[in-house]
Design an enzyme around this catalytic site. Structure first.
Site, PDB file in Angstrom:
ATOM      1  N   ASP A  89      -5.304 -16.350   1.255  1.00 25.14           N
ATOM      2  CA  ASP A  89      -5.292 -15.185   0.034  1.00 25.14           C
ATOM      3  C   ASP A  89      -6.252 -15.726  -1.135  1.00 25.14           C
ATOM      4  O   ASP A  89      -6.708 -16.879  -0.628  1.00 25.14           O
ATOM      5  CB  ASP A  89      -4.334 -14.633  -0.931  1.00 25.14           C
TER       6      ASP A  89
HETATM    7  C1  BGC Z   1      -6.089 -10.405  -3.047  1.00 23.46           C
HETATM    8  C2  BGC Z   1      -6.404  -9.950  -1.702  1.00 23.46           C
HETATM    9  C3  BGC Z   1      -7.326  -8.787  -2.092  1.00 23.46           C
HETATM   10  C4  BGC Z   1      -8.322 -10.569  -2.115  1.00 23.46           C
HETATM   11  C5  BGC Z   1      -9.881 -10.080  -2.327  1.00 23.46           C
HETATM   12  C6  BGC Z   1      -7.050 -11.025  -3.546  1.00 23.46           C
HETATM   13  O1  BGC Z   1      -6.920 -11.238  -5.361  1.00 23.46           O
HETATM   14  O2  BGC Z   1      -4.516 -10.528  -3.782  1.00 23.46           O
HETATM   15  O3  BGC Z   1      -5.578  -8.574  -1.455  1.00 23.46           O
HETATM   16  O4  BGC Z   1      -8.062  -8.700   0.049  1.00 23.46           O
HETATM   17  O5  BGC Z   1      -7.570 -11.026  -3.756  1.00 23.46           O
HETATM   18  O6  BGC Z   1     -10.394  -9.434  -3.027  1.00 23.46           O
END
Ligand code: BGC
Length: 758
Positions: free
Chosen positions: A228
């Site tokens: 993530d």
């Molecule tokens: C989120 C993810 C997301 C990623 C990219 C993160 O903060 O938890 O679900 O895909 O950001 O935007």
């Protein structure tokens, strides 16, 4: 490894290999220009594209269609719908050159408070897994990959980047992993996104048990794992644990750590090579498919129409005392800011720059309905304006029906923080109660990403939950209110009466360092059922404008054995006067046994469409895994032999059909035999029971003298149940002491020694 990949690897420098393991920027992997390795773009996800505009800033995304969010899509209980949503998003992704869509998001809804529940599917892992697999198949059928997220046990936003989700292995295996397991095994997502949090102390991004042993070793995952955004703590440890790609990259800082570790001999270069090969495999697959997709075009109008039609199939009619459907000639007042500006998606990384938003008011006007609109309260904040309040009550009094469009303002519910309560804004609750007092045909339409307390539920006539239904939600609401579409959604989560009833009320969200999952496997309906608690609406609940009856349910065999399966058949009839869709839900109820288990668990479901009077036969295949819990001592799924029940229901609490199913198995739970083993355990195991019984019989006269009239035979047996074997000596004296070594030897001979789990 494909030959092309091994050749590339052989030509790459250490720096290039380390570099490929982190993003070039927020949304792209790195290219290796001199070797012809292209970059690959990823994009949020899950319910529409949030793809950065060419030359735009990180949060400046292209126009795309916003489909029903996870909360709504899950309420469809319809894998075919998720597949269609996935296909459309995949086609949009292909048209704009995205290689991997960052979704689906399948974390379990442990508490209604989780700020991100609107993006997630369910409190139930079976439902979440089936829907995730269908979504992945849909997206990937378009030649675009997915990233199932957030792996794993990321069920809160509070301190999500550091808090540890602490739970038993059984809880992890039964509740928090199966949605990933089903999706990975069935649909082979190109990538998996590991979560921010720690699990029992270890960051998901460094968790070898999760990323390698379970994901690859047990489930056969062949893609790559990405972090993530910003979830990496120790990069080298992460790489060793099975985290291939760090996103968004960190200006190369961690790449240098990888290079340094290889040079210092503390990281085996083979580990790096394996990671690079896995990334290259997907990047090159994308490059091949992208070549074939040249010329693919966005169909935003077509996708908008699809989004509206899907939204109608996601709505849940929670209550209807006769006001719905509305009639075209009724004088209706629409109240509430959400009528003109519906909340249809959540805030944060999944926020789509929507193509066009249709409100219910727009839709009603376009269809010439006799609808008056009074704002009553704003959609974006909790504010009572006296004049609006009174206007709304007065208009409701003079109308034939009042429809109040209520819901959570965005500031109440978003990625990044958890809710603190389950209330709607006070201004809304007050107005609903006042309107209901003057208008018997009061209908409430809800726009929320998760359950809210509904203190006025008994006072209003009908309640229709649209969840966050995507940009076409207004058109869908209009069709449902006026009976042009049949509500066919079912609740993918329990709606409790109040927050204090929820399973993790005392433990959620923890102290910021640790969240103890003390409720264990008793999440959602598993908890409310075990405690026989009243709820506002149960899991699986949802009404229709027609009715359904189940007939002639049967099993292909009344007995199931190891590795076997039985078919469960039921005929469903539309007993009403309209077309409608029913969701047949199959739950398994275990026998009472030594291991505490939820009273029932969803194992299968099927959605069927029926014209009035029509009937159809649904068949489910129940396997022995459907009867299992995860036995920690065994380190495996296990079902005790005995009498199970197959429940067929309209919801988790409306079960018209129960079929008995007898299960036999040659497998046994491990039994450690020593003088501290409880006698009850030995008596329950058919290998040791005869031995213990015969010894007990030989002491019975003496035990009887000791017990006398004070203890009945039944009470004596119950006391015995928990006594360790050595108590026989305590109560049986010298004779028992002399017999003990022989007894232990006989028992050990009957039970193979326990093999330790590795
Ligand atoms: C989120 C993810 C997301 C990623 C990219 C993160 O903060 O938890 O679900 O895909 O950001 O935007």
């Amino acid at each position: 490894m494909q030959p092309a990949i091994s050749e590339l690897l052989a030509q790459m420098t250490l720096e290039e290999k380390a570099g490929l393991c982190s993003g070039a920027d927020f949304w792209n992997t790195k290219a290796v220009g001199r070797l012809g390795v292209p970059a690959m773009m990823v994009s949020d996800g899950p319910h529409g594209l949030r793809t950065q505009k060419d030359g735009g800033s990180v949060n400046d995304s292209i126009t795309a269609v916003c489909f029903p969010a996870g909360c709504a899509a899950a309420a469809s209980f319809d894998p075919a719908l998720l597949r269609r949503e996935g296909e459309a998003i995949g086609a949009e992704a292909r048209a704009v050159g995205v290689g991997v869509v960052l979704g689906p998001a399948v974390n379990i809804k442990r508490s209604p408070l989780c700020g991100r529940n609107f993006e997630y599917y369910s409190e139930d892992p079976c439902l979440a897994g089936e829907l995730a697999a269908a979504y992945i198949e849909g997206v990937q059928s378009q030649g675009v990959g997915t990233s199932i997220k957030h792996f794993a046990a990321n069920s809160q936003e509070y301190r999500r980047m550091s808090s540890s989700s602490n739970m038993s292995e059984r809880t992890l295996r039964e509740i928090y992993l199966p949605a990933f397991e089903t999706a990975v095994r069935r649909a082979a997502p190109w990538t998996v996104m590991c979560s921010y949090n720690r699990i029992n102390g270890t960051y998901a991004s460094e968790n070898k048990m999760l990323l390698t042993d379970i994901l690859r070793g047990e489930w056969g995952f062949e893609g790559f794992v990405m972090s993530d955004w910003g979830a990496v703590a120790d990069r080298v440890r992460g790489l060793e644990a099975g985290l291939e790609l760090e996103m968004p990259g960190c200006g190369g800082v961690n790449d240098q750590k990888i290079v340094a570790a290889v040079r210092a001999g503390t990281l085996d270069e083979k580990v790096l090579d394996k990671a690079v090969a896995r990334i290259l495999n997907i990047v090159l697959r994308h490059a091949d498919l992208a070549g074939a997709a040249v010329g693919a075009e966005l169909d935003l109008p077509g996708d908008h129409a699809l989004a509206a039609s899907l939204a109608a199939d996601c709505a849940v009619l929670l209550q209807n005392r006769g006001s719905l459907p509305l009639k075209q000639d009724q004088k209706v007042v629409y109240i509430g800011g959400f009528a003109a500006a519906p909340r249809y998606q959540g805030g944060g990384s999944s926020h789509v720059n929507s193509y066009k938003v249709e409100s219910a008011l727009d839709a009603a006007r376009a269809r010439g309905r006799a609808v008056e609109y009074v704002e009553g309260f704003p959609a974006d904040r909790d504010q009572r304006e006296e004049t609006e309040f009174l206007r709304a009550v007065e208009a409701a009094e003079h109308a034939d029906a009042a429809v109040i469009f209520a819901g959570l303002p965005e500031s109440f519910e978003s990625e990044g923080f958890d809710r603190r309560h389950m209330h709607l804004p006070d201004a809304q609750n007050n107005l609903i109660a006042r309107v209901a007092a003057v208008q018997k045909n009061t209908v409430v339409v809800l726009h929320t990403g998760s359950p809210v307390e509904c203190p006025w539920a008994e006072e209003v006539s009908a309640i229709l939950c649209m969840y966050l239904g995507g940009e076409g939600v207004g058109r869908a609401t209009d069709a449902l209110l006026y009976g042009e579409a049949d509500p066919c959604g079912r609740l993918p989560e329990t709606w409790p009466l109040r927050l204090e009833d929820t399973p993790c009320y005392l433990d959620y969200p923890g102290d910021g360092r640790t969240a103890y999952y003390r409720e264990g496997v008793f999440v959602g309906y598993r908890w409310y059922d075990a405690r026989k608690m009243p709820v506002r609406w149960p899991f699986g609940h949802g009404l229709s404008y027609t009715g359904f009856v189940y007939k002639s349910a049967s099993l292909s065999a009344g007995e199931l054995t190891d590795g076997g399966s039985v078919d469960v058949t039921v005929t469903v009839r539309n007993s009403g006067a309209r077309f409608g869709r029913e969701v047949v839900q199959l739950y398994i109820a275990p026998p009472e046994n030594a291991v505490p288990r939820p009273p029932k668990e969803l194992r299968h479901f099927a959605k069927v469409a029926l014209q009035p009077g029509e009937e159809t036969t649904v068949t489910f295949t129940v396997t022995d895994r459907d009867l299992c819990y995860f036995d920690e001592e065994l380190g495996d799924w296990f079902a005790e032999p005995g009498e199970y029940k197959v429940l067929l229901g309209h919801s988790s609490r409306n079960i018209p059909t129960v079929l008995p199913l007898h299960y036999t198995t040659a497998r046994r739970r491990p039994l450690t035999v020593d003088e501290n083993t409880p006698i009850g355990d030995l008596l329950r195991d058919d290998r040791t029971a005869p031995i213990v019984r015969s010894v007990m019989a030989s002491f019975s006269s003496q035990m009887g003298e000791n017990g006398g009239d004070a203890v009945s035979a039944e009470a004596g047996m119950q006391m015995m149940d928990g006594m360790p074997l050595r108590a026989m000596v305590a109560f049986g004296g010298a004779q028992a002491a002399a017999a003990m070594p022989g007894l232990l030897a006989a028992l050990r001979g009957a039970v193979p020694p326990k093999t330790e789990r590795t």
